[in-house]
Write a protein that holds these residues in place. Structure first.
Motif, PDB file in Angstrom:
ATOM      1  N   VAL A  41       0.992  -1.334  -0.158  1.00  0.00           N
ATOM      2  CA  VAL A  41       0.051  -0.083   0.161  1.00  0.00           C
ATOM      3  C   VAL A  41       0.836   1.194  -0.056  1.00  0.00           C
ATOM      4  O   VAL A  41       0.733   2.246  -0.720  1.00  0.00           O
ATOM      5  N   VAL A  42       1.894   1.056   0.868  1.00  0.00           N
ATOM      6  CA  VAL A  42       2.935   2.362   0.665  1.00  0.00           C
ATOM      7  C   VAL A  42       3.527   2.656  -0.793  1.00  0.00           C
ATOM      8  O   VAL A  42       3.503   3.833  -0.863  1.00  0.00           O
ATOM      9  N   ALA A  43       3.896   1.579  -1.274  1.00  0.00           N
ATOM     10  CA  ALA A  43       4.499   1.756  -2.589  1.00  0.00           C
ATOM     11  C   ALA A  43       3.271   2.292  -3.633  1.00  0.00           C
ATOM     12  O   ALA A  43       3.659   2.995  -4.521  1.00  0.00           O
ATOM     13  N   LEU A  44       2.123   1.618  -3.387  1.00  0.00           N
ATOM     14  CA  LEU A  44       1.219   2.403  -4.272  1.00  0.00           C
ATOM     15  C   LEU A  44       1.012   3.806  -3.976  1.00  0.00           C
ATOM     16  O   LEU A  44       0.389   4.463  -5.025  1.00  0.00           O
ATOM     17  N   GLU A  45       0.940   4.326  -2.797  1.00  0.00           N
ATOM     18  CA  GLU A  45       0.862   5.503  -2.462  1.00  0.00           C
ATOM     19  C   GLU A  45       2.098   6.599  -2.883  1.00  0.00           C
ATOM     20  O   GLU A  45       2.126   7.499  -3.680  1.00  0.00           O
ATOM     21  N   ARG A  46       3.202   5.867  -2.812  1.00  0.00           N
ATOM     22  CA  ARG A  46       4.369   6.956  -2.899  1.00  0.00           C
ATOM     23  C   ARG A  46       4.992   6.917  -4.413  1.00  0.00           C
ATOM     24  O   ARG A  46       5.688   7.813  -4.786  1.00  0.00           O
TER      25      ARG A  46
END
Length: 411
Positions: A41-46
Motif C-alpha cells: 500500500v505504501v508503494a502504491l501511494e508513494r
C-alpha cells in the motif's frame, strides 16, 4: 510502465520473499502478511508521487523490514514498561540454521505435521507460490471455497499451536520432504502452464521453484527424489523459450522449434536425472519421460514406446486419473488413437479441461469430427486460461461441420 503496474509486477515476483523474511523476524505468519500488504500500500501511494525507485524489489524488502523492526521495538517497549521482559541480551547466531534461506524456512514451517496434508500444500502455495485461491483449487480439482477454508484453518492451527517460523532439525525435515517437493512442483507447474489469466506461462514462478529445488538438492544430496524433481523442472523449463511466439501466442510441443530450447537447462536436467539412476520415484520417472523429449531432435524422433512404458510404471507408483490421461496420450502416439481412447473413456475428471481436449484430439484423429468439435468446445468452456482457451476454440473451429448447401437463389 505505469507506477501502479510496476508495483503489481514487482509484488507478484517478490511478495513470497517479503512474507518469508517478515515471518522470520516477527514469528507470526498472519502479522507478516499484514506488514507485507501494508508495504505494498505504501508503494502504491508513494511511487506515483516520488517515482519508481531504481531497485524496486530492494525498496519493498527494506521498507517491509523497517516496518517490522518498528513494530517489534514498540512491542518491546510496551512489554518492558509492564515489566514483562528482562533486559535485552546480545543476540547470538543460530548455529542450527543449516540453510539460512527465509523462503525454505517458511516452506518447512507451512509443511508442519500439525497441519493436514492438503492444508500444508494450500497454505504454502498461497504464501510462497503467489497462487490465488482459484488457482490452487484448479490445481487440486476442488471448489475454491474448500481451498479458502483449508488456508484459514492452517493459519489458525499454526498460531494456536505456536509453531515457530524456523527450519526443523535435519532428521525431522526428512519426514516433511515429500510435501515440500509436492509444493515446489505445484509452484513450478503453475508457472509452466498458468491455470488462469492471459499469460500462457509465468516464468518467475518456474524460476522460484527451480531455485528452491536446487537449494533442497544441496540440503539433501542423498535423496534421489530431490534430484528427480530438479531434473524434471530443469528439463521442462528448457522448453519455455519455445513455448510462445513473438506475439505471445502459445506454441504446443509438437510445433516448437527445438533449437530454441535452453540447452544448458537440458544438460543440467540430464545430469540431475543421472543422480536418480536405479530409482523409481514419481519425480524421477517424470524426469525420465521429459528426457525422452529432450533427447529427440525432432518430434518424429520421440521414443513414444518408452514414454508409454514409463507412464505405466508411474501409474503403478503414483496412481491418479491425470497420470492415466497422460499415459493415454503416449499410448495414442505409440499404438494409435483407438487404444488411447479406450483408456480416456474410463477416466472421470470433473472440471479438468485437458480431459475433453485429449479426447477431442483422439476423436479427430479417428475421423469423428463432430464429436471432436463438441469435446474442444467443452474444453474451451472449462479452462480459465485465455491462451489455452484460444487453442481449444481454434481446434473446435477447425472441426466445425459446414452447413449443407441450400438451393441456389439469385439476388
Amino acid at each position: 510502465m505505469n507506477p501502479h503496474d510496476v508495483v503489481a509486477t514487482v509484488w507478484r515476483m517478490e511478495s513470497a520473499r517479503i512474507v518469508a523474511t517478515l515471518a522470520r523476524m516477527v514469528g507470526d505468519l498472519g502479522l507478516a502478511e499484514e506488514l507485507a500488504q501494508d508495504t505494498m500500500v505504501v508503494a502504491l501511494e508513494r511511487w506515483p508521487v516520488d517515482g519508481v525507485p531504481g531497485h524496486p524489489a530492494s525498496w519493498l524488502t527494506a521498507t517491509a523490514k523497517h516496518r517490522a523492526l518498528d513494530l517489534l521495538r514498540r512491542q518491546r517497549r510496551y512489554q518492558e514498561k509492564l515489566g514483562l521482559l528482562p533486559p535485552p541480551e546480545t543476540a547470538e547466531p543460530n548455529l542450527d540454521d543449516y540453510v539460512g534461506d527465509d523462503l525454505l524456512r517458511l516452506i518447512f514451517t507451512t509443511c508442519h505435521p500439525v497441519l493436514a496434508a492438503e492444508s500444508r500444500v494450500a497454505l504454502t502455495l498461497r504464501l510462497l507460490g503467489g497462487l490465488t485461491t482459484d488457482e490452487i483449487a484448479r490445481a487440486y480439482l476442488v471448489p475454491p471455497d474448500t481451498v479458502g477454508k483449508r488456508i484459514t484453518r492452517a493459519k489458525r492451527a499454526l498460531a494456536e499451536r505456536r509453531v515457530p517460523i524456523e527450519l526443523p532439525p535435519p532428521a525431522e525435515a526428512a519426514h516433511r520432504l515429500a510435501t515440500v517437493l509436492e509444493v515446489i512442483y505445484l509452484i513450478f507447474n503453475e508457472g509452466y502452464a498458468a491455470t488462469g489469466g492471459d499469460d500462457w506461462t509465468r516464468p518467475e514462478l518456474c524460476a522460484e521453484a527451480l531455485r528452491l529445488g536446487r537449494i533442497l538438492a544441496g540440503l539433501a544430496p542423498a535423496e534421489p527424489e530431490v534430484h528427480g524433481l530438479v531434473a524434471l523442472m530443469e528439463l521442462q523449463a528448457s522448453r519455455i523459450p519455445a513455448r510462445t511466439a513473438a506475439d505471445g501466442s502459445p506454441i504446443l510441443l509438437q510445433d516448437q522449434d527445438r533449437r530454441r530450447w535452453d540447452r544448458l537447462l537440458v544438460r543440467r536436467g540430464l545430469a540431475a536425472l543421472a543422480r536418480t539412476e536405479g530409482t523409481f520415484g514419481p519425480y524421477a520417472l517424470q524426469a525420465a519421460i521429459a528426457a525422452c523429449h529432450a533427447r529427440a531432435a525432432e518430434p518424429g524422433d520421440t521414443d513414444w514406446d518408452r514414454i508409454a512404458t514409463l507412464y505405466q510404471v508411474l501409474a503403478y507408483v503414483a496412481p491418479s486419473p491425470v497420470v492415466e490421461l497422460n499415459r493415454a496420450v503416449a499410448v495414442g502416439h505409440a499404438s494409435g488413437p483407438e487404444r488411447a481412447l479406450a483408456i480416456v473413456d474410463t477416466l472421470t475428471l470433473p472440471g479438468y479441461a485437458l480431459l475433453p481436449a485429449v479426447r477431442g484430439d483422439l476423436l479427430a484423429r479417428l475421423g469423428r469430427s463432430a464429436e471432436a468439435h463438441a469435446e474442444f468446445v467443452r474444453a474451451a468452456a472449462l479452462t480459465r486460461n485465455a491462451a489455452e482457451r484460444a487453442i481449444f476454440s481454434a481446434r473446435a473451429d477447425s472441426l466445425r461441420t459446414p452447413p449443407p448447401a441450400g438451393p441456389h437463389r439469385s439476388a
